[in-house]
Each structure stands twice: as structure tokens, then as C-alpha cells.
Design a protein around this motif. Structure first.
Motif, PDB file in Angstrom:
ATOM      1  N   ASN A 122       0.828  -1.213   0.000  1.00 31.05           N
ATOM      2  CA  ASN A 122       0.000   0.000   0.000  1.00 31.05           C
ATOM      3  C   ASN A 122       0.861   1.262   0.000  1.00 31.05           C
ATOM      4  O   ASN A 122       0.508   2.253  -0.653  1.00 31.05           O
ATOM      5  CB  ASN A 122      -0.928  -0.011   1.217  1.00 31.05           C
ATOM      6  CG  ASN A 122      -1.969  -1.121   1.136  1.00 31.05           C
ATOM      7  OD1 ASN A 122      -2.336  -1.556   0.048  1.00 31.05           O
ATOM      8  ND2 ASN A 122      -2.433  -1.586   2.285  1.00 31.05           N
ATOM      9  N   LYS A 123       1.967   1.241   0.725  1.00 31.03           N
ATOM     10  CA  LYS A 123       2.848   2.415   0.759  1.00 31.03           C
ATOM     11  C   LYS A 123       3.480   2.675  -0.605  1.00 31.03           C
ATOM     12  O   LYS A 123       3.742   3.825  -0.967  1.00 31.03           O
ATOM     13  CB  LYS A 123       3.931   2.216   1.812  1.00 31.03           C
ATOM     14  CG  LYS A 123       3.425   2.309   3.252  1.00 31.03           C
ATOM     15  CD  LYS A 123       4.562   2.150   4.241  1.00 31.03           C
ATOM     16  CE  LYS A 123       4.070   2.286   5.681  1.00 31.03           C
ATOM     17  NZ  LYS A 123       5.178   2.120   6.663  1.00 31.03           N
ATOM     18  N   GLN A 124       3.721   1.597  -1.353  1.00 32.34           N
ATOM     19  CA  GLN A 124       4.293   1.761  -2.701  1.00 32.34           C
ATOM     20  C   GLN A 124       3.234   2.100  -3.743  1.00 32.34           C
ATOM     21  O   GLN A 124       3.572   2.266  -4.915  1.00 32.34           O
ATOM     22  CB  GLN A 124       5.019   0.474  -3.103  1.00 32.34           C
ATOM     23  CG  GLN A 124       6.166   0.084  -2.178  1.00 32.34           C
ATOM     24  CD  GLN A 124       6.782  -1.232  -2.571  1.00 32.34           C
ATOM     25  OE1 GLN A 124       7.062  -1.503  -3.742  1.00 32.34           O
ATOM     26  NE2 GLN A 124       7.006  -2.102  -1.584  1.00 32.34           N
ATOM     27  N   ARG A 125       1.965   2.170  -3.309  1.00 33.52           N
ATOM     28  CA  ARG A 125       0.851   2.490  -4.206  1.00 33.52           C
ATOM     29  C   ARG A 125       0.768   1.527  -5.398  1.00 33.52           C
ATOM     30  O   ARG A 125       0.519   1.933  -6.540  1.00 33.52           O
ATOM     31  CB  ARG A 125       0.943   3.939  -4.702  1.00 33.52           C
ATOM     32  CG  ARG A 125       0.905   4.963  -3.579  1.00 33.52           C
ATOM     33  CD  ARG A 125       0.923   6.374  -4.133  1.00 33.52           C
ATOM     34  NE  ARG A 125       0.895   7.357  -3.067  1.00 33.52           N
ATOM     35  CZ  ARG A 125      -0.207   7.773  -2.453  1.00 33.52           C
ATOM     36  NH1 ARG A 125      -1.377   7.288  -2.827  1.00 33.52           N
ATOM     37  NH2 ARG A 125      -0.138   8.667  -1.482  1.00 33.52           N
ATOM     38  N   PRO A 132      -1.191  -1.159  -7.400  1.00 33.72           N
ATOM     39  CA  PRO A 132      -2.607  -1.556  -7.521  1.00 33.72           C
ATOM     40  C   PRO A 132      -2.787  -3.053  -7.311  1.00 33.72           C
ATOM     41  O   PRO A 132      -1.903  -3.851  -7.620  1.00 33.72           O
ATOM     42  CB  PRO A 132      -2.973  -1.134  -8.949  1.00 33.72           C
ATOM     43  CG  PRO A 132      -1.682  -1.073  -9.676  1.00 33.72           C
ATOM     44  CD  PRO A 132      -0.631  -0.690  -8.683  1.00 33.72           C
ATOM     45  N   THR A 157      -6.604   0.216  -4.632  1.00 35.44           N
ATOM     46  CA  THR A 157      -5.384   0.763  -4.034  1.00 35.44           C
ATOM     47  C   THR A 157      -5.069   0.155  -2.676  1.00 35.44           C
ATOM     48  O   THR A 157      -4.022   0.464  -2.107  1.00 35.44           O
ATOM     49  CB  THR A 157      -5.515   2.290  -3.868  1.00 35.44           C
ATOM     50  OG1 THR A 157      -6.671   2.574  -3.061  1.00 35.44           O
ATOM     51  CG2 THR A 157      -5.665   2.962  -5.221  1.00 35.44           C
ATOM     52  N   HIS A 158      -5.951  -0.665  -2.142  1.00 35.36           N
ATOM     53  CA  HIS A 158      -5.738  -1.226  -0.804  1.00 35.36           C
ATOM     54  C   HIS A 158      -5.656  -2.739  -0.888  1.00 35.36           C
ATOM     55  O   HIS A 158      -6.584  -3.403  -1.350  1.00 35.36           O
ATOM     56  CB  HIS A 158      -6.882  -0.821   0.137  1.00 35.36           C
ATOM     57  CG  HIS A 158      -6.704  -1.322   1.534  1.00 35.36           C
ATOM     58  ND1 HIS A 158      -5.838  -0.732   2.430  1.00 35.36           N
ATOM     59  CD2 HIS A 158      -7.266  -2.381   2.189  1.00 35.36           C
ATOM     60  CE1 HIS A 158      -5.880  -1.390   3.574  1.00 35.36           C
ATOM     61  NE2 HIS A 158      -6.735  -2.388   3.451  1.00 35.36           N
TER      62      HIS A 158
END
Length: 458
Positions: free
Chosen positions: A176-179, A181, A187-188
Motif C-alpha cells: 500500500n505504501k508503494q501504491r 494496484p 489501491t488497498h
């Protein structure tokens, strides 16, 4: 086409269709299909008078399963109508016709399965595999599976983090921190998604296809086997001692508003509770585990006593007759199976034919016994009936009994607090037993506009 033929039959015979049931992508080789089971429960509960199908092969593709299900429906006064075959199973000729049609449908299913299996094997031999798109891979225009240059490094990162001892949630947080998908474009990341990816043998290039087909090196692997085994070293059967055993009806207790399962929670006084933690629920409820368990135990004990009385005093001895027939068939099969001299006297072929014939008789007798028990208990499938009170049962026996006997426990939020709320259990709890038709109007999935939860009375 099936709907049109059923609707035309209903119009011709002045029948009203009250509900459509469909089982998409479900094999006709099993009778445990959600739509079919719901239709049977409605017939047993008196909500509908029977079931209409476009053709019998849409109803069942096994002889034993089809006939047993038809008998279950007839025993409660329902009908089964097939538009194409126009079969009336209540007459001797109709029952023979039913058996022949079901036998042919079972043969068609077996033949189609063999052809499909051969097609799958042929395609796999050419490098084309019947598998859904896996995260980390992509399919070329020729149908071959190759690593995806964008998502394959993400999969390798998951495996490396897990092999290094990182927890599933920690891996999700890193992604999630690296975004990055998710496979669905969100995104989560959730831990269940990561677990499914890391534990899949597809990362090793292994294809586990239908009918037991398995091919190593079907495509290029993303990680090597030692690293994959290290990442999945903790995989196994969870020890029962790690389970919380302070809630007897976990998984059955549900919020009456949002319909979600209540989860374990401990308040500031260290009291274990069932609690609704659904985000957006208009009236989340909670109740002490000891309070709810004691109330449901009392109701289930009464129900269990009633079931034992029903089975002990079956109508006209039908259940005793079915039980004796099953006992005789079992003994006959076991005597034939355990006789070591029969094979020598009869030869392998005749011995095997006799063994299969007796096995089928025992299976049919057991099926009839179970159907009789189910019919007497209004659809409840308890085999065998547990003995003794709840307090004398082990934890596993209690769980098996509650999961078989109770469909759901609906809990509404109390409009009172403190001691009055603790005395208010029967007004806010609705136990939906599996042997009863749904006579109560259960809450809908959408929350009420007023934001208040319904209140139930037994």
C-alpha cells in the motif's frame, strides 16, 4: 429458452410462478446446488407447491440423486414437473420413465466429461492451459502464459518478504505504501489476496488443472521452489488450541441490520462479547457472549429434545423400517467384502460385480434412511442424531451440532441499557433453526432509514 418453456407451461396449467431459481456454472452431478436447495426448502415450508424444470437433465444428472430428491419433495406434498418429458413420477410408468431419463442424462454427463477431459489434456500438450489469468502473468495472443514484466516483480517481492518472516498484514502495508494496484485495480491490499498469490503453485510454473491434471514447468516460474517453500513453511492445519473457545456460536450470530457476522470483542471490563464492527451499519449491536450462549443453549436443548422424540416415535414405524433395511444392507455388504474365500470360488469378475451390487444397495438404503430423517425433521440433516445434553458434548461436537441445526442467530440492538438490557435477550434475539421454514420477516440487506434496529419476539 428454459424460462419461456416453463412460463408457457405455467400459463397452460393455470399455475403462478412465484420465484425463479438458477444455478449458473454448477454441475448437475450434485444435488447440493444453492438454487435447488432453496427451492426445496420453499416447498417443504409450504411457500410453493412444487418445482417446474424445462427438462429433467436441468434438474439432475444422477439417477440416485434425482430420484431421492423427487421422493423428498413428494413426501412433503410437493410436485416435480418436467416440461419437455412430461413425466409424472407418482405413477409406476412415470417413475420408470424418470429413471430412464435420469440414467441417460447421467450417461451424457459422463461422456461429456470424458470429451472435455481429453480436450483439456490435448490443449495442455500444446502449451495452452485452461486457467484463469494469474497475477504476475499474462497471456499472449497465441494463448501461451508468460510472466508479466510489471506484476511479476511484485509477486517476487511478496514471496521474499514472507520468506524473511514478515506477516501478511505487514506485506499488505508495504504494498500500500508503494501504491501498487491490486489485481482488481484497487489501491488497498488485503491479506487474503496476498495469501492466495503467495501460496499458489502457479508461481513455480505448475499447472493444476481439472480432473487431477498436473504439469510441472508448464510456464516460466517467477520464483524458485526453495524460496517458495520457505515462504510457505508456516502453512498447515491450524492448531485447535489457538482458537477462541469462549463463544459457542461464533459465525452464526449476525447483526439484524447489516446482516454481517458478529466478531469477537472484549470490553474494558474484560467481558467477551459478540459485536458488529461493520463500517456504516446504522445500528451496530453487541451482546455478552455468556448471555447469548446461555440463551441459545436453552433453546437448542429444547429443540434437540423435540427432534429425539420425533425420531423415536416415527409415523407407522417408517423410520424403524428404513433403519433396519440399512442395517441389513450394511451387514450383507460387509460379509461379502470380508469373506476371503468368495473371490477364489467366484473369480475376480463375479466377486467384483457382487461387491458393487451390494455396495449400491447399501448406499441406496442409507440414502433412503437419511431422506426419511430429513423429511421427519423438516429438512434438518443430522446424521447421526447426537446423544446426551449439550453440557456433556465436546467442543467439536457442539460446533457440528450448532452448524447443522441453526441457520443463523439474528441479534438486534437493545433500546435499553444496563441490567434491563441483559434481561431483554428474548426480545432482541431470533434463532432461525434449519428445520423450520422462514416464517419470520428477516431484515433486508439495506439499513433502515430511521437508523434503528428491529426487535424480535420468539
Amino acid at each position: 429458452m428454459q424460462r419461456r418453456s416453463i412460463a408457457a407451461w405455467a400459463t397452460e396449467h393455470d399455475c403462478r410462478i412465484v420465484m425463479w431459481h438458477t444455478d449458473m456454472s454448477r454441475s448437475g452431478g450434485t444435488m447440493r446446488r444453492p438454487g435447488l436447495q432453496l427451492a426445496i426448502r420453499r416447498v417443504k415450508g409450504g411457500a410453493t407447491g412444487g418445482i417446474v424444470v424445462a427438462s429433467l437433465d436441468r434438474f439432475a444428472r444422477t439417477v440416485l440423486g434425482g430420484i431421492a430428491t423427487v421422493d423428498r419433495i413428494h413426501q412433503v406434498g410437493g410436485r416435480v414437473v418436467s416440461v419437455r418429458e412430461n413425466v409424472d413420477p407418482e405413477t409406476p410408468s412415470g417413475r420408470m420413465h424418470l429413471s430412464i431419463v435420469l440414467l441417460f442424462a447421467e450417461w451424457q454427463r459422463s461422456t461429456a466429461r470424458e470429451a472435455f477431459e481429453a480436450t483439456i489434456a490435448s490443449a495442455a500438450a500444446q502449451g495452452r492451459f485452461a486457467v484463469r489469468d494469474r497475477y504476475g502473468y499474462r497471456r499472449t495472443t497465441t494463448g501461451r502464459i508468460v510472466p508479466d514484466p510489471e506484476t511479476a516483480p511484485v509477486v517476487a517481492q511478496m514471496v521474499a518478504l514472507r520468506a524473511a518472516g514478515r506477516g501478511w498484514q505487514a506485506i499488505c502495508t508495504a504494498l500500500n505504501k508503494q501504491r501498487i494496484p491490486t489485481p482488481t485495480g484497487r489501491t488497498h491490499w488485503g491479506s487474503s489476496t496476498v495469501i492466495g498469490i503467495v501460496r499458489s503453485e502457479a508461481l513455480l510454473g505448475v499447472w493444476n488443472g481439472p480432473f487431477g491434471h498436473r504439469i510441472e514447468n508448464a510456464w516460466e516460474p517467477i520464483v524458485d521452489r526453495p524460496r517458495w517453500l520457505q515462504a510457505n513453511a508456516a502453512r498447515g492445519v491450524r492448531d485447535d488450541t489457538r482458537h477462541y473457545r469462549d463463544r459457542a456460536y461464533a459465525g452464526l450470530a449476525r447483526c439484524a441490520v447489516c446482516r454481517r457476522t458478529l466478531v469477537r470483542d472484549v470490553d474494558r471490563n474484560h467481558v467477551v462479547r459478540y459485536r458488529c464492527k461493520t463500517v456504516g451499519c446504522a445500528a451496530p449491536t453487541s451482546i455478552a457472549a455468556a448471555l447469548l450462549d446461555a440463551y441459545v443453549d436453552e433453546q437448542l436443548e429444547h429443540r434437540l429434545t423435540r427432534w429425539r422424540e420425533i425420531l423415536a416415535t416415527g409415523p407407522h414405524g417408517d423410520l424403524r423400517r428404513l433403519h433396519d433395511a440399512h442395517t441389513r444392507a450394511s451387514r450383507t455388504f460387509e460379509n461379502w467384502r470380508d469373506d476371503t474365500t468368495l473371490r477364489q470360488r467366484l473369480g475376480n469378475d463375479r466377486y467384483r460385480e457382487g461387491l458393487i451390487r451390494r455396495f449400491r444397495r447399501r448406499d441406496e438404503a442409507r440414502l433412503a434412511l437419511v431422506a426419511g430423517r430429513v423429511a421427519m425433521l423438516g429438512g434438518l440433516e443430522l446424521e447421526p442424531m447426537p446423544r446426551g445434553p449439550l453440557v456433556s458434548m465436546t467442543w467439536r461436537e457442539r460446533r457440528q451440532l450448532s452448524e447443522a441445526a441453526i441457520h443463523a442467530i439474528w441479534i438486534a440492538r437493545s433500546d435499553r441499557r444496563g441490567i434491563p438490557a441483559r434481561r431483554d435477550v428474548s426480545r432482541r434475539v431470533l434463532i432461525e433453526f434449519a428445520d423450520a421454514a422462514r416464517r419470520h420477516k428477516l431484515p433486508q440487506s439495506s439499513t433502515p432509514a430511521t437508523g434503528t434496529a428491529p426487535v424480535f419476539w420468539e
